[in-house]
Motif scaffolding. Structure first.
Motif, short mmCIF file in Angstrom:
data_model
loop_
_atom_site.label_atom_id
_atom_site.label_comp_id
_atom_site.label_asym_id
_atom_site.label_seq_id
_atom_site.Cartn_x
_atom_site.Cartn_y
_atom_site.Cartn_z
N VAL A 73 -1.67 2.94 -15.07
CA VAL A 73 -1.97 1.54 -15.38
C VAL A 73 -0.73 0.85 -15.95
CG1 VAL A 73 -3.25 0.03 -16.96
CG2 VAL A 73 -4.46 1.80 -15.66
N GLN A 74 -0.08 1.49 -16.93
CA GLN A 74 1.10 0.89 -17.55
C GLN A 74 2.25 0.74 -16.56
OE1 GLN A 74 1.52 -0.30 -20.94
NE2 GLN A 74 -0.69 -0.29 -20.60
N ALA A 75 2.47 1.77 -15.73
CA ALA A 75 3.55 1.70 -14.75
C ALA A 75 3.33 0.56 -13.76
CB ALA A 75 3.66 3.04 -14.02
N LEU A 76 2.10 0.40 -13.29
CA LEU A 76 1.80 -0.67 -12.34
C LEU A 76 2.02 -2.04 -12.98
CD1 LEU A 76 -1.39 0.75 -10.58
CD2 LEU A 76 0.91 0.58 -9.63
N ARG A 77 1.60 -2.20 -14.22
CA ARG A 77 1.79 -3.49 -14.89
C ARG A 77 3.26 -3.83 -15.05
NH1 ARG A 77 -2.90 -3.17 -19.64
NH2 ARG A 77 -4.70 -3.07 -18.22
N HIS A 78 4.08 -2.83 -15.32
CA HIS A 78 5.52 -3.07 -15.42
C HIS A 78 6.10 -3.51 -14.07
CE1 HIS A 78 6.89 -2.12 -19.48
NE2 HIS A 78 5.96 -1.19 -19.54
N LEU A 79 5.44 -3.16 -12.98
CA LEU A 79 5.88 -3.58 -11.65
C LEU A 79 5.26 -4.92 -11.25
CD1 LEU A 79 5.68 -0.19 -9.70
CD2 LEU A 79 7.74 -1.34 -10.54
N PHE A 115 -6.95 4.32 -7.52
CA PHE A 115 -5.91 5.33 -7.30
C PHE A 115 -6.07 6.42 -8.35
CE2 PHE A 115 -4.32 1.52 -5.33
CZ PHE A 115 -3.69 1.97 -4.18
N ASP A 116 -6.16 7.67 -7.89
CA ASP A 116 -6.40 8.80 -8.78
C ASP A 116 -5.10 9.60 -8.92
OD1 ASP A 116 -7.15 11.08 -10.12
OD2 ASP A 116 -8.99 11.39 -8.98
N PRO A 117 -4.36 9.44 -10.02
CA PRO A 117 -3.09 10.15 -10.14
C PRO A 117 -3.25 11.64 -10.39
CG PRO A 117 -3.57 8.94 -12.15
CD PRO A 117 -4.62 8.54 -11.15
N THR A 118 -4.45 12.10 -10.74
CA THR A 118 -4.65 13.53 -10.90
C THR A 118 -4.55 14.24 -9.56
OG1 THR A 118 -6.06 13.16 -12.83
CG2 THR A 118 -6.22 15.31 -11.77
N SER A 119 -5.07 13.61 -8.51
CA SER A 119 -5.02 14.20 -7.17
C SER A 119 -3.91 13.58 -6.32
CB SER A 119 -6.36 14.00 -6.45
OG SER A 119 -6.62 12.62 -6.23
N GLY A 120 -3.43 12.39 -6.71
CA GLY A 120 -2.45 11.69 -5.90
C GLY A 120 -3.06 10.95 -4.73
N LEU A 121 -4.39 10.81 -4.71
CA LEU A 121 -5.10 10.19 -3.60
C LEU A 121 -5.78 8.90 -4.04
CD1 LEU A 121 -6.82 13.42 -2.20
CD2 LEU A 121 -4.68 12.38 -1.41
N LEU A 122 -6.25 8.14 -3.04
CA LEU A 122 -7.07 6.97 -3.35
C LEU A 122 -8.47 7.43 -3.75
CD1 LEU A 122 -4.73 5.59 -1.71
CD2 LEU A 122 -6.44 3.91 -0.99
N ILE A 155 0.84 -1.20 0.00
CA ILE A 155 0.00 0.00 0.00
C ILE A 155 0.86 1.24 0.00
CG2 ILE A 155 -1.84 1.24 1.19
CD1 ILE A 155 -2.60 -1.48 -0.05
N ASP A 156 1.93 1.23 0.77
CA ASP A 156 2.85 2.36 0.81
C ASP A 156 3.46 2.59 -0.57
OD1 ASP A 156 4.41 4.42 2.03
OD2 ASP A 156 6.11 3.04 2.09
N LEU A 157 3.81 1.52 -1.27
CA LEU A 157 4.40 1.63 -2.59
C LEU A 157 3.39 2.17 -3.60
CD1 LEU A 157 6.78 1.10 -4.51
CD2 LEU A 157 5.85 -1.20 -4.86
N LEU A 158 2.17 1.68 -3.54
CA LEU A 158 1.14 2.16 -4.46
C LEU A 158 0.84 3.65 -4.24
CD1 LEU A 158 -1.28 -0.91 -4.38
CD2 LEU A 158 -0.03 -0.07 -6.37
N ALA A 159 0.79 4.06 -2.98
CA ALA A 159 0.59 5.48 -2.70
C ALA A 159 1.75 6.30 -3.23
CB ALA A 159 0.42 5.69 -1.20
N ALA A 160 2.97 5.75 -3.14
CA ALA A 160 4.15 6.47 -3.61
C ALA A 160 4.14 6.65 -5.12
CB ALA A 160 5.41 5.74 -3.16
N ILE A 161 3.80 5.61 -5.87
CA ILE A 161 3.82 5.73 -7.32
C ILE A 161 2.66 6.61 -7.81
CG2 ILE A 161 2.45 3.66 -7.85
CD1 ILE A 161 4.43 3.15 -10.16
N ASN A 162 1.53 6.54 -7.12
CA ASN A 162 0.40 7.42 -7.46
C ASN A 162 0.80 8.88 -7.25
OD1 ASN A 162 -2.37 7.76 -8.24
ND2 ASN A 162 -2.88 8.15 -6.10
N GLY A 163 1.46 9.16 -6.13
CA GLY A 163 1.92 10.51 -5.87
C GLY A 163 3.00 10.96 -6.82
#
Length: 290
Positions: free
Chosen positions: A192-198, A243-250, A146-154
């Motif tokens: 989406v693409q970044a997460l799939r690469h991970l 995860f909303d990368p426009t706001s950086g929030l869930l 969860i910490d990692l997902l929040a970090a990449i979203n941010g």
């Protein structure tokens, strides 16, 4: 606490002459199992000379398939719904022990079902460089998922400036990185693409975003609603988490998904064919507290 709001969304296609429209598919109804309660919903289509058939597509989205019986000078779509925006805790989920830390271990029983959401379709030089820089700075191995997902979203929010882009379609990740900007759908697809690469299953989401004034320190000064896009990641034990990368929030109560799919094309709000013609599109969106 109940917080009911009414949303109205109208779209008009005005053609320069009566035209023949092929079958159209409309994905403007909240998905089954939408977390935000939607007590009422209606979809109306004009002109009246049409037939409409509801079904679920391959991703389980609600789809209205519209067939037109004659040439028409304009095509109108109106959505009206009420939603309960009572605050929710976006972190109210439990991740299975095997998925608590990166890299994720998807059970063999579900991996075949997730294959379309694990396959990265873009592999450009700039995207690979961005991923390498992210790995070098965040050191994901062994880190809490969860910490990692929040970090990449941010990180996506920080690196990709939000712009209103009226052109149709989705930018490639290379274009998004080259311009360091994109619309919500561009940022959502990039995530989406970044997460799939991970190695994290991810899908694209289109929906409504309703924001009420005073609901948070960074909330807008007036109540607002818009068509929006974001991403969802699949976590064993928790399911699909937005995860909303426009706001950086869930994603929270104001995110109302209308379509979820492996690609943006399969989540488009309206698709269909029309004979060559000139047209104007008019758009309206309003939200009111009840």
């Amino acid at each position: 606490m109940i917080m009911l709001v009414s949303l109205r969304h109208g779209t008009r296609y005005l053609y320069d002459r009566p035209v023949t429209l092929g079958p159209h598919e409309i994905r403007l109804k909240p998905v089954p199992g939408c977390r935000t309660p939607v007590p009422s919903y209606s979809l109306s289509v004009r002109p009246a000379q049409h037939s409409i058939h509801w079904h679920h597509d391959a991703a389980g989205n609600n789809v209205a398939r519209v067939l037109f019986q004659e040439k028409i000078p304009q095509f109108e779509i109106d959505v009206a719904l009420t939603a309960d925006l009572a605050p929710v805790n976006p972190f109210d989920f439990l991740v299975s022990p095997g998925a608590e830390r990166f890299p994720l271990a998807y059970p063999d029983t579900v991996r075949p079902e997730l294959q379309a959401y694990l396959s990265a379709t873009e592999n450009g030089v700039q995207l690979q460089r961005w991923l390498m820089e992210f790995r070098a700075s965040e050191k994901p191995e062994g880190r809490g998922t969860i910490d990692l997902l929040a970090a990449i979203n941010g990180r996506v929010k920080r690196d990709i400036a939000y712009v209103t882009r009226m052109e149709h379609g989705i930018q490639s990740c290379e274009d998004t990185l080259g311009q360091r900007s994109g619309s919500c759908r561009d940022s959502g697809w990039f995530l989406v693409q970044a997460l799939r690469h991970l190695g994290i299953a991810a899908r694209f989401v289109s929906g409504y975003l309703i924001q009420l004034s005073g609901s948070a320190p960074d909330a807008p000064k007036a109540d607002s609603a818009e068509l929006h896009a974001w991403a969802e990641a699949y976590l064993p034990g928790a399911g699909w988490i937005g995860f909303d990368p426009t706001s950086g929030l869930l994603a929270a109560e104001g995110h109302i998904p209308l379509a979820r799919a492996a690609t943006p094309a399969l989540a488009a709000p309206v698709t269909g064919s029309v004979e060559p013609s000139n047209y104007q599109m008019q758009f309206s969106m309003s939200v009111q507290r009840l």
